[in-house]
Design a protein around this motif. Sequence first.
Motif, PDB file in Angstrom:
ATOM      1  N   GLY A  71      39.844  42.783  71.698  1.00 56.66           N
ATOM      2  CA  GLY A  71      39.921  42.677  70.301  1.00 56.66           C
ATOM      3  C   GLY A  71      38.981  42.631  69.494  1.00 56.66           C
ATOM      4  N   ALA A  72      37.637  42.769  69.975  1.00 53.32           N
ATOM      5  CA  ALA A  72      36.289  42.578  69.152  1.00 53.32           C
ATOM      6  C   ALA A  72      36.314  44.340  68.209  1.00 53.32           C
ATOM      7  CB  ALA A  72      35.054  42.891  70.045  1.00 53.32           C
ATOM      8  N   ASN A  73      35.713  43.925  67.311  1.00 53.41           N
ATOM      9  CA  ASN A  73      35.325  45.313  66.393  1.00 53.41           C
ATOM     10  C   ASN A  73      33.807  45.404  66.062  1.00 53.41           C
ATOM     11  OD1 ASN A  73      34.802  43.105  64.523  1.00 53.41           O
ATOM     12  ND2 ASN A  73      36.688  43.494  63.238  1.00 53.41           N
ATOM     13  N   SER A  74      32.966  44.581  66.770  1.00 58.89           N
ATOM     14  CA  SER A  74      31.614  44.845  66.481  1.00 58.89           C
ATOM     15  C   SER A  74      30.736  44.385  67.702  1.00 58.89           C
ATOM     16  CB  SER A  74      31.066  44.095  65.150  1.00 58.89           C
ATOM     17  OG  SER A  74      31.346  42.527  65.583  1.00 58.89           O
ATOM     18  N   VAL A  75      29.428  44.622  67.692  1.00 55.86           N
ATOM     19  CA  VAL A  75      28.540  43.891  68.627  1.00 55.86           C
ATOM     20  C   VAL A  75      27.382  44.105  67.898  1.00 55.86           C
ATOM     21  CG1 VAL A  75      28.150  46.431  69.481  1.00 55.86           C
ATOM     22  CG2 VAL A  75      27.737  44.790  70.984  1.00 55.86           C
ATOM     23  N   ARG A  76      26.375  43.288  68.473  1.00 57.13           N
ATOM     24  CA  ARG A  76      24.841  43.136  68.093  1.00 57.13           C
ATOM     25  C   ARG A  76      23.970  43.438  69.171  1.00 57.13           C
ATOM     26  NH1 ARG A  76      21.446  38.400  67.676  1.00 57.13           N
ATOM     27  NH2 ARG A  76      19.993  38.608  65.843  1.00 57.13           N
ATOM     28  N   ILE A  77      23.077  44.585  68.939  1.00 60.09           N
ATOM     29  CA  ILE A  77      22.114  45.045  69.969  1.00 60.09           C
ATOM     30  C   ILE A  77      20.934  45.076  69.332  1.00 60.09           C
ATOM     31  CG2 ILE A  77      21.343  47.342  70.680  1.00 60.09           C
ATOM     32  CD1 ILE A  77      24.455  48.260  70.466  1.00 60.09           C
ATOM     33  N   PRO A  78      20.052  44.589  70.446  1.00 57.63           N
ATOM     34  CA  PRO A  78      18.564  44.312  69.867  1.00 57.63           C
ATOM     35  C   PRO A  78      17.564  45.455  70.510  1.00 57.63           C
ATOM     36  CG  PRO A  78      19.010  43.423  72.146  1.00 57.63           C
ATOM     37  CD  PRO A  78      20.309  43.974  71.781  1.00 57.63           C
ATOM     38  N   LEU A  79      16.544  45.441  69.853  1.00 61.08           N
ATOM     39  CA  LEU A  79      15.349  46.128  70.172  1.00 61.08           C
ATOM     40  C   LEU A  79      14.348  44.933  69.954  1.00 61.08           C
ATOM     41  CD1 LEU A  79      13.813  48.606  71.126  1.00 61.08           C
ATOM     42  CD2 LEU A  79      13.129  49.099  68.948  1.00 61.08           C
ATOM     43  N   ARG A  80      13.537  44.713  71.257  1.00 59.37           N
ATOM     44  CA  ARG A  80      12.433  43.588  71.066  1.00 59.37           C
ATOM     45  C   ARG A  80      11.326  44.483  70.925  1.00 59.37           C
ATOM     46  NH1 ARG A  80      15.955  39.279  70.848  1.00 59.37           N
ATOM     47  NH2 ARG A  80      17.514  39.405  72.567  1.00 59.37           N
ATOM     48  N   TRP A  81      10.489  44.034  69.767  1.00 69.07           N
ATOM     49  CA  TRP A  81       9.048  44.680  69.493  1.00 69.07           C
ATOM     50  C   TRP A  81       8.004  43.547  69.149  1.00 69.07           C
ATOM     51  CZ3 TRP A  81       5.818  45.570  65.538  1.00 69.07           C
ATOM     52  CH2 TRP A  81       5.048  46.820  65.719  1.00 69.07           C
ATOM     53  N   TRP A  82       7.093  43.509  69.853  1.00 63.14           N
ATOM     54  CA  TRP A  82       5.907  42.731  69.637  1.00 63.14           C
ATOM     55  C   TRP A  82       6.148  41.348  69.876  1.00 63.14           C
ATOM     56  CZ3 TRP A  82       3.156  40.963  64.768  1.00 63.14           C
ATOM     57  CH2 TRP A  82       1.666  40.600  64.914  1.00 63.14           C
ATOM     58  N   GLY A  83       6.213  41.119  71.005  1.00 56.78           N
ATOM     59  CA  GLY A  83       6.601  39.641  71.383  1.00 56.78           C
ATOM     60  C   GLY A  83       6.109  39.308  73.058  1.00 56.78           C
ATOM     61  N   GLU A  84       6.422  38.263  73.582  1.00 56.51           N
ATOM     62  CA  GLU A  84       6.066  37.873  74.721  1.00 56.51           C
ATOM     63  C   GLU A  84       7.489  37.655  75.469  1.00 56.51           C
ATOM     64  OE1 GLU A  84       3.502  34.577  74.886  1.00 56.51           O
ATOM     65  OE2 GLU A  84       1.942  35.621  73.937  1.00 56.51           O
ATOM     66  N   TRP A  85       7.923  38.615  76.362  1.00 56.72           N
ATOM     67  CA  TRP A  85       9.040  38.526  76.985  1.00 56.72           C
ATOM     68  C   TRP A  85       8.799  39.006  78.331  1.00 56.72           C
ATOM     69  CZ3 TRP A  85       9.331  41.129  72.269  1.00 56.72           C
ATOM     70  CH2 TRP A  85       9.835  40.559  71.100  1.00 56.72           C
ATOM     71  N   ASN A 334      37.425  35.505  74.078  1.00 53.00           N
ATOM     72  CA  ASN A 334      37.851  36.580  73.790  1.00 53.00           C
ATOM     73  C   ASN A 334      39.412  36.205  72.960  1.00 53.00           C
ATOM     74  OD1 ASN A 334      36.419  38.357  75.114  1.00 53.00           O
ATOM     75  ND2 ASN A 334      37.844  38.582  77.030  1.00 53.00           N
ATOM     76  N   GLY A 335      39.720  34.848  73.224  1.00 51.62           N
ATOM     77  CA  GLY A 335      40.941  34.425  72.525  1.00 51.62           C
ATOM     78  C   GLY A 335      40.803  34.421  71.089  1.00 51.62           C
ATOM     79  N   TYR A 336      39.637  34.413  70.406  1.00 47.47           N
ATOM     80  CA  TYR A 336      39.361  34.132  69.101  1.00 47.47           C
ATOM     81  C   TYR A 336      38.784  35.444  68.610  1.00 47.47           C
ATOM     82  CZ  TYR A 336      39.731  29.287  69.587  1.00 47.47           C
ATOM     83  OH  TYR A 336      40.185  28.081  69.682  1.00 47.47           O
ATOM     84  N   LEU A 337      38.845  36.629  69.297  1.00 44.15           N
ATOM     85  CA  LEU A 337      38.180  37.677  68.768  1.00 44.15           C
ATOM     86  C   LEU A 337      39.279  38.415  67.801  1.00 44.15           C
ATOM     87  CD1 LEU A 337      36.450  39.555  71.838  1.00 44.15           C
ATOM     88  CD2 LEU A 337      35.476  38.671  69.993  1.00 44.15           C
ATOM     89  N   ALA A 338      40.398  38.684  68.069  1.00 47.82           N
ATOM     90  CA  ALA A 338      41.337  39.119  67.149  1.00 47.82           C
ATOM     91  C   ALA A 338      41.929  38.097  66.268  1.00 47.82           C
ATOM     92  CB  ALA A 338      42.307  39.937  68.156  1.00 47.82           C
ATOM     93  N   ALA A 339      41.482  36.883  66.155  1.00 43.42           N
ATOM     94  CA  ALA A 339      42.053  35.959  65.385  1.00 43.42           C
ATOM     95  C   ALA A 339      42.223  36.315  63.856  1.00 43.42           C
ATOM     96  CB  ALA A 339      41.254  34.740  65.420  1.00 43.42           C
TER      97      ALA A 339
END
Length: 339
Positions: A71-85, A334-339
């Motif tokens: 039921g999801a309609n979106s996603v959040r995607i990162p690019l990590r830039w200038w940090g300590e990982w 998942n139960g709240y994705l299509a709420a």
Amino acid sequence: MELRRVLFGLTTAAVLLLGGVPASAAPQPRLSVSGADVVDPAGNPIVLRGYNWGHWGTVQPQDAGDHVAAGANSVRIPLRWWGEWKDDVDSRDPDPANPSHIKAGHLALLDQTIEQASAKHLWITLFVDSDHGQGAGGRPDNFWTNPEMKQQFKEVWQFLVRRYKATPYLGAFEILPEPKPIGQNDDQVRAFYDEMIGVIRGIDRRTPVVVGPNDNYSCSHLEGAFTTADPKVIYTCNYFIFDKPLNRIKLITDFRTAHDVPVWINQVGVESGDVDAKLKARTVLRAFSDNGIGWAWWTFRLNGTNPDTHGIYYRDPADADGWIVKQAWLELVNGYLAA
């Protein structure tokens, strides 16, 4: 794994020639903002719900399809830039000959990740994280104090916006999460975002931008984040869940009502080992549903082996390439994705 090794072996020139995610020559349908609503290309209100693909390089081929099925309609995607990982997560390329300032292999993997989401029609929020730039941990060298790195960050965003502005289902550009620069007040943080909005709008005037408040995206600083620099702004703040799970709901709804603007929660989550963690999570997700607040759960795959922290999936300590799912948590979120 073999595909990833091939991608990371690409040269900068080869990646630039690839031109990013497949895109149509015609302008792509885009999300927009209408009052307190995010609206879809047909002008209908849409509440964005989904997961963070928050840990670099952990996305699996089936993930996008599984999200849509739930039921999801979106996603959040990162690019990590200038940090300590750890584990070569930082995408910054210090080579001055590279105009994108992004390592070729990291850019190739970002292309692949965005394509996986776009192909399944998940609205993508792309964010560029910078522990150093945002002033994490009290770091004095940041985007407010280092003009050279601030300029490079602008150029990173110019490159990314040009690369993805015609990508289907690119939903929003989230400029910089969790700012906390020493000695900079809310007005100075907002001024940084306003300047960055101008950089993005010089290339793409259609795709919404996401901005959040000072003090690590604190909901209590939302008022200080309000800007008139652009009408297509989606506001955000963090909602990690602690002992008083509903203590920020009114802050969000009051701000939304006062300014007639949308608020979407970029990160909501709770450590699995916390006392009453599932009860707290249900309480918050139910409140989001009741109040029409969109959200992205932190996070889908955890690049670690601890089952008591964040993550729906975590690494199998007995198998470097294996994953273990917290089935009860998967079903809960998942139960709240299509709420």
